[in-house]
Design an enzyme around this catalytic site. Structure first.
Site, PDB file in Angstrom:
ATOM      1  N   ARG A  15      39.196  41.822  49.827  1.00 14.19           N
ATOM      2  CA  ARG A  15      40.565  42.320  50.041  1.00 14.19           C
ATOM      3  C   ARG A  15      40.848  43.656  49.352  1.00 14.19           C
ATOM      4  O   ARG A  15      41.897  44.258  49.545  1.00 14.19           O
ATOM      5  CB  ARG A  15      41.574  41.251  49.587  1.00 14.19           C
ATOM      6  CG  ARG A  15      41.629  40.091  50.584  1.00 14.19           C
ATOM      7  CD  ARG A  15      42.824  39.216  50.352  1.00 14.19           C
ATOM      8  NE  ARG A  15      42.695  38.402  49.165  1.00 14.19           N
ATOM      9  CZ  ARG A  15      43.724  37.972  48.440  1.00 14.19           C
ATOM     10  NH1 ARG A  15      44.964  38.308  48.762  1.00 14.19           N
ATOM     11  NH2 ARG A  15      43.528  37.227  47.389  1.00 14.19           N
ATOM     12  N   GLY A 140      44.577  27.067  42.432  1.00 16.71           N
ATOM     13  CA  GLY A 140      44.226  25.663  42.262  1.00 16.71           C
ATOM     14  C   GLY A 140      45.286  24.988  41.398  1.00 16.71           C
ATOM     15  O   GLY A 140      45.845  25.607  40.489  1.00 16.71           O
ATOM     16  N   ARG A 315      37.663  67.983  26.759  1.00 15.70           N
ATOM     17  CA  ARG A 315      36.670  67.235  27.546  1.00 15.70           C
ATOM     18  C   ARG A 315      35.619  66.592  26.633  1.00 15.70           C
ATOM     19  O   ARG A 315      35.602  66.856  25.431  1.00 15.70           O
ATOM     20  CB  ARG A 315      36.047  68.177  28.576  1.00 15.70           C
ATOM     21  CG  ARG A 315      37.062  68.586  29.668  1.00 15.70           C
ATOM     22  CD  ARG A 315      36.520  69.705  30.533  1.00 15.70           C
ATOM     23  NE  ARG A 315      35.218  69.374  31.058  1.00 15.70           N
ATOM     24  CZ  ARG A 315      34.327  70.272  31.483  1.00 15.70           C
ATOM     25  NH1 ARG A 315      34.617  71.562  31.430  1.00 15.70           N
ATOM     26  NH2 ARG A 315      33.160  69.891  31.941  1.00 15.70           N
TER      27      ARG A 315
HETATM   28  C1  UD1 Z   1      39.613  30.411  41.649  1.00 13.42           C
HETATM   29  C2  UD1 Z   1      39.763  28.918  41.341  1.00 13.42           C
HETATM   30  C3  UD1 Z   1      41.240  28.529  41.450  1.00 13.42           C
HETATM   31  C4  UD1 Z   1      42.065  29.379  40.519  1.00 13.42           C
HETATM   32  C5  UD1 Z   1      41.825  30.869  40.789  1.00 13.42           C
HETATM   33  C6  UD1 Z   1      42.487  31.708  39.735  1.00 13.42           C
HETATM   34  C7  UD1 Z   1      37.716  27.817  42.062  1.00 13.42           C
HETATM   35  C8  UD1 Z   1      37.065  26.994  43.118  1.00 13.42           C
HETATM   36  N1  UD1 Z   1      38.982  28.146  42.288  1.00 13.42           N
HETATM   37  O1  UD1 Z   1      39.953  30.584  43.010  1.00 13.42           O
HETATM   38  O2  UD1 Z   1      41.413  27.167  41.095  1.00 13.42           O
HETATM   39  O3  UD1 Z   1      43.432  29.075  40.647  1.00 13.42           O
HETATM   40  O4  UD1 Z   1      40.420  31.162  40.772  1.00 13.42           O
HETATM   41  O5  UD1 Z   1      42.399  33.070  40.061  1.00 13.42           O
HETATM   42  O6  UD1 Z   1      37.090  28.117  41.059  1.00 13.42           O
HETATM   43  N2  UD1 Z   1      32.692  34.376  42.034  1.00 13.42           N
HETATM   44  C9  UD1 Z   1      31.324  34.491  41.908  1.00 13.42           C
HETATM   45  N3  UD1 Z   1      30.527  33.838  42.794  1.00 13.42           N
HETATM   46  C10 UD1 Z   1      31.016  33.058  43.761  1.00 13.42           C
HETATM   47  C11 UD1 Z   1      32.424  32.932  43.895  1.00 13.42           C
HETATM   48  C12 UD1 Z   1      33.234  33.598  43.005  1.00 13.42           C
HETATM   49  O7  UD1 Z   1      30.836  35.186  41.023  1.00 13.42           O
HETATM   50  O8  UD1 Z   1      30.213  32.483  44.516  1.00 13.42           O
HETATM   51  C13 UD1 Z   1      33.557  35.103  41.096  1.00 13.42           C
HETATM   52  C14 UD1 Z   1      34.417  36.160  41.766  1.00 13.42           C
HETATM   53  O9  UD1 Z   1      33.746  37.402  41.766  1.00 13.42           O
HETATM   54  C15 UD1 Z   1      35.644  36.174  40.886  1.00 13.42           C
HETATM   55  C16 UD1 Z   1      35.750  34.752  40.374  1.00 13.42           C
HETATM   56  O10 UD1 Z   1      34.467  34.185  40.530  1.00 13.42           O
HETATM   57  O11 UD1 Z   1      35.501  37.035  39.771  1.00 13.42           O
HETATM   58  C17 UD1 Z   1      36.789  33.926  41.117  1.00 13.42           C
HETATM   59  O12 UD1 Z   1      36.429  33.800  42.454  1.00 13.42           O
HETATM   60  P1  UD1 Z   1      37.510  33.774  43.604  1.00 13.42           P
HETATM   61  O13 UD1 Z   1      36.806  33.658  44.902  1.00 13.42           O
HETATM   62  O14 UD1 Z   1      38.455  34.920  43.450  1.00 13.42           O
HETATM   63  O15 UD1 Z   1      38.250  32.387  43.298  1.00 13.42           O
HETATM   64  P2  UD1 Z   1      39.682  31.953  43.832  1.00 13.42           P
HETATM   65  O16 UD1 Z   1      39.571  31.568  45.247  1.00 13.42           O
HETATM   66  O17 UD1 Z   1      40.691  32.967  43.465  1.00 13.42           O
END
Ligand code: UD1
Ligand code: CA
Length: 451
Positions: A15, A140, A315
């Site tokens: 996004r 979550g 700088r």
């Molecule tokens: C996650 C939480 C959610 C919480 C929210 C808070 C889970 C399943 N959900 O959701 O409960 O409310 O964060 O912001 O954990 N990432 C990886 N590898 C992956 C997936 C994610 O490194 O395979 C990293 C992303 O780069 C990011 C973080 O984990 O920094 C969170 O991932 P994101 O996909 O944003 O989780 P949410 O859907 O926001």
């Protein structure tokens, strides 16, 4: 007890609509990732593991720039936050004590909050950082009974009843390292997203009779960046915090809303900053410094009693010793000015060293670049560089020497000498009036021809 950090930074951040990995977008002139690392760094962690995926080489470089001892592990496919944590297991196999999971895109978690989570480990095997959300949106949800966290439900998997819960998951989790990896190794993908949810370790822990609990923090701390709009909002919040801290630390800000800080800006007590001053990365300012309006500073150190600006640009590699004065429209790069040096106006100094109490006249330029190489200029103490001197580097001006205004200095000037390097003036009697008469006549004739 020792603590290790696992920082999740593998996601692309779709996004953001960017080629740059999300965690490398700048906030306070530093990558988002550095903000997450800074909160954890204060815990003096035994090991820090960053889980990288999208743009891993860039993420690794940025992590190492923050701290060369950081370890990187690759999550080739982003199969979920639980899968991401599992990738760190081999690197932390022999780590004792606690592990804390942080998100690389969540920059405002405070060290005090992480301490509170470590303290809560005395009561619970797994501790989750939660917050009361004004608008819970797609976070979550934390399902709690009394002091116990029962499970975390992701928005997509939640019932209407669960979606009505306003206590939300920040993503930060703390558990004993071996317990954490044991739990994540048991995760499955039977959920709406088909991902390995880190959040599912709570239900797994409870099934085993392990206790889980929540530490609450302010919603502002858990702000995550998912879009450019959120990045802009985060920048506003970051600047507000830095301004408040500077004022609290005894720094005068003439117009706080127009002072821009970097993550690592340090300013001493009783310094004062005029309106519209921008601090880029790696700036340190001692006490009792005055920085006037419209200055742009990066990679520099300013000592006690110095005055800078208005409209100065310092700088990287600029070092101002005590009581140096840098005035308007002066640019300085990779240059040391010793105590009491004055550079009042309209000057460029690059790759130079200037000795104490030397005066640099208006319009002085160190011609440091020959189109291919950079060359140094050395100016001794108590020298006087006349206005509009060009110093063709490499060149040396000795102590107590002078250059005449308008000189082009190509050879070194010995100590105590006066260098004059310009053509000698000759006055032609009456020629100014004669020339003007002539020009006037020519113009009049041209106009007659046109009619
Ligand atoms: C996650 C939480 C959610 C919480 C929210 C808070 C889970 C399943 N959900 O959701 O409960 O409310 O964060 O912001 O954990 N990432 C990886 N590898 C992956 C997936 C994610 O490194 O395979 C990293 C992303 O780069 C990011 C973080 O984990 O920094 C969170 O991932 P994101 O996909 O944003 O989780 P949410 O859907 O926001
Ligand atoms: Ca997120």
């Amino acid at each position: 007890m020792s603590v290790s950090l696992i920082v999740l930074a593998a996601g692309r951040g779709t996004r953001m609509n960017s080629d740059l990995p999300k965690v490398l977008h700048p906030l306070g002139a530093a990558p988002l990732l550095h903000h997450a690392l800074q909160a954890g760094q204060s815990l003096d962690p035994a090991q820090i593991v960053v889980v990288a995926g999208y743009g891993a080489a860039m993420v690794e470089k940025a992590a190492r720039a923050y701290d060369a001892s950081i370890e990187i592990v690759l999550q080739a496919k982003q199969l979920g936050t639980g899968h991401a944590v599992a990738q760190a297991a081999p690197l932390l196999a022999s780590a004792a004590g606690n592990a804390i999971v942080l998100f690389g895109d969540t920059p405002f978690v405070r060290t005090e909050t992480l301490h509170a989570m470590l303290d809560a480990r005395a009561r619970h095997a797994v501790v989750v950082l939660g917050f009361e959300a004004a608008d819970p949106g797609r976070y979550g949800r934390l399902v709690v009974t009394g002091d116990h966290l029962e499970r975390i439900v992701e928005y997509n998997d939640a019932s209407d009843e669960e979606r009505a819960i306003t206590l939300c998951n920040s993503g930060v989790i703390c558990a004993e390292t071996s317990v954490l990896f044991d739990l994540v190794s048991k995760l499955g993908t039977a959920n709406a997203a088909g991902e390995y949810y880190l959040t599912d370790i709570i239900a797994l822990a409870r099934e085993r009779g392990l206790s889980a609990g929540v530490v609450k923090c302010d919603e502002a701390e858990t702000l995550g960046v998912n879009t450019r709009a959120e990045l802009a909002a985060a920048e506003t919040a970051f600047q507000a915090r830095m301004r408040a801290e500077a004022l609290e630390n005894g720094v005068t800000l003439a117009d706080p809303a127009t002072t821009y800080f970097a993550l690592d800006t340090v300013i001493g007590r009783d310094s004062s900053i005029g309106p519209n001053v921008v601090f880029g990365p790696r700036v340190t300012v001692e006490s009792g410094v005055e920085i006037k309006a419209f200055c742009h500073l990066e990679g520099c150190h300013i000592s006690r009693g110095a005055t800078v600006g208005p409209f100065a640009r310092l700088r990287p590699g600029t070092e101002l010793a005590e009581d140096v004065h840098v005035g308007n429209f002066v640019e300085i790069k990779n240059t040391v000015l010793a105590e009491g040096v004055k550079v009042g106006h309209l000057t460029y100094l690059g790759d130079a060293h200037v000795g104490e109490h030397t005066n640099i006249g208006a319009g002085t330029i160190t011609c440091n670049y020959d189109g291919v190489n950079k060359h140094r200029t050395e100016i001794g103490p108590r020298a006087f560089i006349g206005s509009n001197t060009m110093l063709i580097a490499p060149v040396t001006v000795g102590r107590d020497a002078m250059t005449a205004s308008g000189s082009v200095i190509t050879n070194s000037v010995p100590a105590e000498a006066l260098a004059i390097a310009r053509t000698k003036q000759s006055n032609k009697a009456g020629l100014a009036v004669k020339l003007l008469d002539m020009f006037t006549r020519i113009k009049a004739e041209r106009q007659k021809d046109r009619l």
